[in-house]
Enzyme design. Sequence first.
Site, PDB file in Angstrom:
ATOM      1  N   SER A   1       0.883  -1.128   0.138  1.00 24.29           N
ATOM      2  CA  SER A   1      -0.093   0.035   0.123  1.00 24.29           C
ATOM      3  C   SER A   1       0.931   1.190   0.031  1.00 24.29           C
ATOM      4  O   SER A   1       2.071   1.425   0.678  1.00 24.29           O
ATOM      5  CB  SER A   1      -0.915   0.066   1.273  1.00 24.29           C
ATOM      6  OG  SER A   1      -1.391   1.188   1.554  1.00 24.29           O
TER       7      SER A   1
ATOM      8  N   TYR B   1      -2.047  -0.992  11.052  1.00 23.62           N
ATOM      9  CA  TYR B   1      -2.335  -1.550   9.774  1.00 23.62           C
ATOM     10  C   TYR B   1      -1.168  -1.392   8.569  1.00 23.62           C
ATOM     11  O   TYR B   1      -0.696  -2.279   8.041  1.00 23.62           O
ATOM     12  CB  TYR B   1      -3.442  -1.157   9.381  1.00 23.62           C
ATOM     13  CG  TYR B   1      -3.669  -1.244   7.811  1.00 23.62           C
ATOM     14  CD1 TYR B   1      -3.861  -2.492   7.018  1.00 23.62           C
ATOM     15  CD2 TYR B   1      -3.618  -0.019   7.136  1.00 23.62           C
ATOM     16  CE1 TYR B   1      -3.865  -2.615   5.810  1.00 23.62           C
ATOM     17  CE2 TYR B   1      -3.503   0.000   5.651  1.00 23.62           C
ATOM     18  CZ  TYR B   1      -3.695  -1.360   4.955  1.00 23.62           C
ATOM     19  OH  TYR B   1      -3.822  -1.375   3.637  1.00 23.62           O
TER      20      TYR B   1
ATOM     21  N   LYS C   1       2.271  -3.589   6.826  1.00 16.94           N
ATOM     22  CA  LYS C   1       2.531  -3.686   5.142  1.00 16.94           C
ATOM     23  C   LYS C   1       4.146  -3.347   5.234  1.00 16.94           C
ATOM     24  O   LYS C   1       4.792  -3.916   4.448  1.00 16.94           O
ATOM     25  CB  LYS C   1       1.756  -2.461   4.501  1.00 16.94           C
ATOM     26  CG  LYS C   1       0.228  -2.811   4.147  1.00 16.94           C
ATOM     27  CD  LYS C   1      -0.167  -4.023   3.402  1.00 16.94           C
ATOM     28  CE  LYS C   1      -1.580  -4.322   3.601  1.00 16.94           C
ATOM     29  NZ  LYS C   1      -1.716  -5.800   3.015  1.00 16.94           N
TER      30      LYS C   1
HETATM   31  C1  UD1 Z   1      -6.860   4.412   3.427  1.00 21.82           C
HETATM   32  C2  UD1 Z   1      -5.810   3.718   4.135  1.00 21.82           C
HETATM   33  C3  UD1 Z   1      -4.883   3.110   3.004  1.00 21.82           C
HETATM   34  C4  UD1 Z   1      -5.532   2.153   2.402  1.00 21.82           C
HETATM   35  C5  UD1 Z   1      -6.715   2.837   1.664  1.00 21.82           C
HETATM   36  C6  UD1 Z   1      -7.706   1.889   0.883  1.00 21.82           C
HETATM   37  C7  UD1 Z   1      -4.209   5.067   5.755  1.00 21.82           C
HETATM   38  C8  UD1 Z   1      -3.775   6.372   6.198  1.00 21.82           C
HETATM   39  N1  UD1 Z   1      -5.000   5.036   4.827  1.00 21.82           N
HETATM   40  O1  UD1 Z   1      -6.495   5.472   2.482  1.00 21.82           O
HETATM   41  O2  UD1 Z   1      -3.899   2.702   3.697  1.00 21.82           O
HETATM   42  O3  UD1 Z   1      -4.801   1.499   1.342  1.00 21.82           O
HETATM   43  O4  UD1 Z   1      -7.447   3.516   2.801  1.00 21.82           O
HETATM   44  O5  UD1 Z   1      -8.449   1.175   1.614  1.00 21.82           O
HETATM   45  O6  UD1 Z   1      -3.824   4.059   6.117  1.00 21.82           O
HETATM   46  N2  UD1 Z   1     -12.872  10.822   3.445  1.00 21.82           N
HETATM   47  C9  UD1 Z   1     -14.169  11.752   3.982  1.00 21.82           C
HETATM   48  N3  UD1 Z   1     -14.997  11.339   4.481  1.00 21.82           N
HETATM   49  C10 UD1 Z   1     -15.220   9.621   4.721  1.00 21.82           C
HETATM   50  C11 UD1 Z   1     -14.143   8.893   4.356  1.00 21.82           C
HETATM   51  C12 UD1 Z   1     -12.931   9.465   3.678  1.00 21.82           C
HETATM   52  O7  UD1 Z   1     -13.899  12.798   3.723  1.00 21.82           O
HETATM   53  O8  UD1 Z   1     -16.098   9.509   5.543  1.00 21.82           O
HETATM   54  C13 UD1 Z   1     -11.879  11.433   2.920  1.00 21.82           C
HETATM   55  C14 UD1 Z   1     -10.320  11.122   3.649  1.00 21.82           C
HETATM   56  O9  UD1 Z   1     -10.257  12.341   4.436  1.00 21.82           O
HETATM   57  C15 UD1 Z   1      -9.314  11.099   2.583  1.00 21.82           C
HETATM   58  C16 UD1 Z   1     -10.284  10.451   1.418  1.00 21.82           C
HETATM   59  O10 UD1 Z   1     -11.754  10.633   1.573  1.00 21.82           O
HETATM   60  O11 UD1 Z   1      -9.123  12.245   2.260  1.00 21.82           O
HETATM   61  C17 UD1 Z   1     -10.037   9.112   1.038  1.00 21.82           C
HETATM   62  O12 UD1 Z   1     -10.300   8.149   2.278  1.00 21.82           O
HETATM   63  P1  UD1 Z   1     -10.158   6.753   2.201  1.00 21.82           P
HETATM   64  O13 UD1 Z   1     -11.235   5.947   1.322  1.00 21.82           O
HETATM   65  O14 UD1 Z   1     -10.487   6.251   3.817  1.00 21.82           O
HETATM   66  O15 UD1 Z   1      -8.585   6.331   1.920  1.00 21.82           O
HETATM   67  P2  UD1 Z   1      -7.132   6.669   2.577  1.00 21.82           P
HETATM   68  O16 UD1 Z   1      -7.394   7.341   3.933  1.00 21.82           O
HETATM   69  O17 UD1 Z   1      -6.542   7.625   1.394  1.00 21.82           O
END
Ligand code: UD1
Length: 341
Positions: A126, A151, A155
């Site tokens: 990842s 987590y 990795k």
């Molecule tokens: C996360 C994990 C990553 C994993 C990926 C795929 C971390 C820090 N991040 O990435 O390791 O590979 O998921 O499963 O370990 N967001 C919102 N509202 C929400 C959910 C998300 O605004 O309800 C925003 C988050 O702030 C972020 C973006 O959407 O900016 C993507 O979030 P998310 O889908 O959770 O992925 P990551 O955090 O980038």
Amino acid sequence: MQILVTGGLGFIGSHTVVELIHRGYQPVIIDNLSNSNIEVLQGIKNIVGEIDLPFEQIDLKDKLAVTNFFNTYTDIKGVIHFAASKAVGESVQNPLMYYDNNLTSLIYILQNIVSKKDMKFIFSSSCTVYGQAEVMPITEISPRQKPVSPYGNTKTIAEDIINDTAMATDLQAILLRYFNPIGAHSSAEIGELPLGVPQNLVPFITQTAIGIREELSVFGNDYPTPDGTCVRDYIHVMDLAEAHVVALERLLNKKVSQKVEVFNVGTGKGTSVLEIIQTFEKITGQKLNYKYAARREGDTAIAYADTTKVNETLGWKATRTLEEALSSAWNWQENQKQHTI
Ligand code: UD1
């Protein structure tokens, strides 16, 4: 040719199984169903036809079961190892469970395959291994930094375990560092099935749009990005599935230049949370209920891949658009209303 896919009923695993079958391979699936559903097996068959698709419900922490598996399936030529726990928040609450689950399973598999000649191994890594990367886009030589969660740390440690093992044995491996996988198969037979409240953005959006969740919280709108919301590299899960098969073929065709090769798998394009919402609204014709909320701990402002290495060395490039990815995620959500909580 038989290829073991661990976690083959999970989100990325199931799409990769479909792609392997399309390319003429015979996947054998191991899954412990801890974060997946047996119905996914039928979903795969609905896409590829009623073929013989071996499935073993094995917990990879069961050393004897893993050894028995490899003693039974002696024709396996490669392993694509997806099986792992992946909830960032849960890993902070229960780090030992994460280190145990994600690393013990890896060690048992490696112990079983290192003695086998010419065994190929692909690992589901990842972009989290880059931590809060300072320079964009992120290349494979960007320094790995401490991930923000246990987590993520599993990795990083797993990559080290694979590297050390390859140096000491005949093992050849490719580590694929995914950015943000989204979307579903175009048939809507398989997709992402988060248990409980989704932590990831796109499943939260589709569940909000369909009425399971009331409102999406956009975590932060004061980041140093063009619209203030976080930027990520969202890749269609079918593009990602194809990358696994191309990587496998690189190993099988003995094209690798190092015992362990590493590739970023993304689109190379950054998209903000607001852009995701706007694109989703455009393609579905719906208004999404969302509000701005505080930043989420551990989130980095911007993360997107430099894909030069994967494009040129692996000869793979993401081809599907963000619109296709979001509309496939939406079709999947509409198709399986009854499964979600
Ligand atoms: C996360 C994990 C990553 C994993 C990926 C795929 C971390 C820090 N991040 O990435 O390791 O590979 O998921 O499963 O370990 N967001 C919102 N509202 C929400 C959910 C998300 O605004 O309800 C925003 C988050 O702030 C972020 C973006 O959407 O900016 C993507 O979030 P998310 O889908 O959770 O992925 P990551 O955090 O980038």
